[in-house]
Write a protein that holds these residues in place. Structure first.
Motif, PDB file in Angstrom:
ATOM      1  N   UNK A   1       0.938  -1.092   0.062  1.00  0.00           N
ATOM      2  CA  UNK A   1      -0.192  -0.134  -0.017  1.00  0.00           C
ATOM      3  C   UNK A   1       0.729   1.088   0.095  1.00  0.00           C
ATOM      4  N   UNK A   2       0.441   2.284  -0.747  1.00  0.00           N
ATOM      5  CA  UNK A   2       1.069   3.491  -0.666  1.00  0.00           C
ATOM      6  C   UNK A   2       0.317   4.466   0.236  1.00  0.00           C
ATOM      7  N   UNK A   3       1.122   5.082   1.179  1.00  0.00           N
ATOM      8  CA  UNK A   3       0.607   5.848   2.374  1.00  0.00           C
ATOM      9  C   UNK A   3       1.647   7.065   2.444  1.00  0.00           C
ATOM     10  N   UNK A   4       0.973   8.205   3.110  1.00  0.00           N
ATOM     11  CA  UNK A   4       1.963   9.223   3.516  1.00  0.00           C
ATOM     12  C   UNK A   4       2.856   8.860   4.400  1.00  0.00           C
ATOM     13  N   UNK A   5       3.982   9.532   4.145  1.00  0.00           N
ATOM     14  CA  UNK A   5       5.206   9.069   4.886  1.00  0.00           C
ATOM     15  C   UNK A   5       5.093   9.829   6.447  1.00  0.00           C
ATOM     16  N   UNK A   6       5.458   9.110   7.412  1.00  0.00           N
ATOM     17  CA  UNK A   6       5.220   9.581   8.724  1.00  0.00           C
ATOM     18  C   UNK A   6       6.824   9.809   9.327  1.00  0.00           C
TER      19      UNK A   6
ATOM     20  N   UNK B   1       5.728  13.467   0.574  1.00  0.00           N
ATOM     21  CA  UNK B   1       6.371  12.399   0.631  1.00  0.00           C
ATOM     22  C   UNK B   1       5.554  11.022   0.999  1.00  0.00           C
ATOM     23  N   UNK B   2       5.589   9.936   0.171  1.00  0.00           N
ATOM     24  CA  UNK B   2       4.873   8.744   0.105  1.00  0.00           C
ATOM     25  C   UNK B   2       5.734   7.437   0.423  1.00  0.00           C
ATOM     26  N   UNK B   3       5.123   6.666   0.908  1.00  0.00           N
ATOM     27  CA  UNK B   3       5.991   5.367   1.400  1.00  0.00           C
ATOM     28  C   UNK B   3       5.072   4.247   0.972  1.00  0.00           C
TER      29      UNK B   3
END
Length: 163
Positions: free
Chosen positions: A1-6, A49-51
């Motif tokens: 899954x692609x999610x916002x970087x934390x 930024x995405x992770x």
């Protein structure tokens, strides 16, 4: 899954980028600073930024932002995938997600800078396979014999997208 970087991802992303053996130590230091600035203030300025994560394991990331003093141009500053899962579509998924979000924000052009050194051959082919065109080559930009290669890709598909 692609999610916002934390913020908690920072150490993992730095280690991932370092493990690719593509980036110079100075670039890894710059990434640490970029991520620190992103979480403290630059996300409010439109930086993104995405992770990419699968089963709780970070496999890749991308960092991009609007290009200052331009009409809706954006830069992809960082994209990296863990070496053991490269060439399996993760980089392409990240790049597609970047393009989709930039287009949703009415971005008209995405620029990517990279090196001319031989160990960046796969990187340059990756961008060309994703329909990026070579826009410029700046000789000896990074160092003697290390040119800056600039790729670009228009993101709008019709005149209505050119707001």
């Amino acid at each position: 899954m692609i999610r916002p970087t934390l913020p908690a991802d920072t150490d993992s992303l730095i280690a991932l980028a370092d493990a690719t053996n593509v980036f110079k130590p100075l670039e890894i230091e710059a990434l640490a600073e970029v991520l620190r600035d992103y979480h403290s203030s630059n996300h409010a300025l439109g930086h993104r930024s995405i992770t990419f994560e699968r089963d709780g394991v970070i496999l890749g990331f991308a960092y991009y932002a609007p290009a200052a003093m331009t009409d809706r141009s954006w830069y992809l500053y960082w994209i990296a995938v863990r070496p053991d899962v490269q060439a399996r579509g993760i980089g392409g998924e990240l790049l597609d997600d970047v393009e989709r979000e930039v287009a949703q924000r009415h971005g008209r052009m995405l620029f990517i800078e990279t090196s001319s050194l031989p160990h960046y051959d796969r990187t340059r082919r990756f961008y060309q396979q994703h329909r990026y065109e070579l826009a410029a080559r700046l000789p000896d930009f990074y160092a003697d014999g290390d040119d800056m290669i600039v790729f670009r890709k228009p993101l709008f598909t019709s005149a209505a997208d050119r707001r």
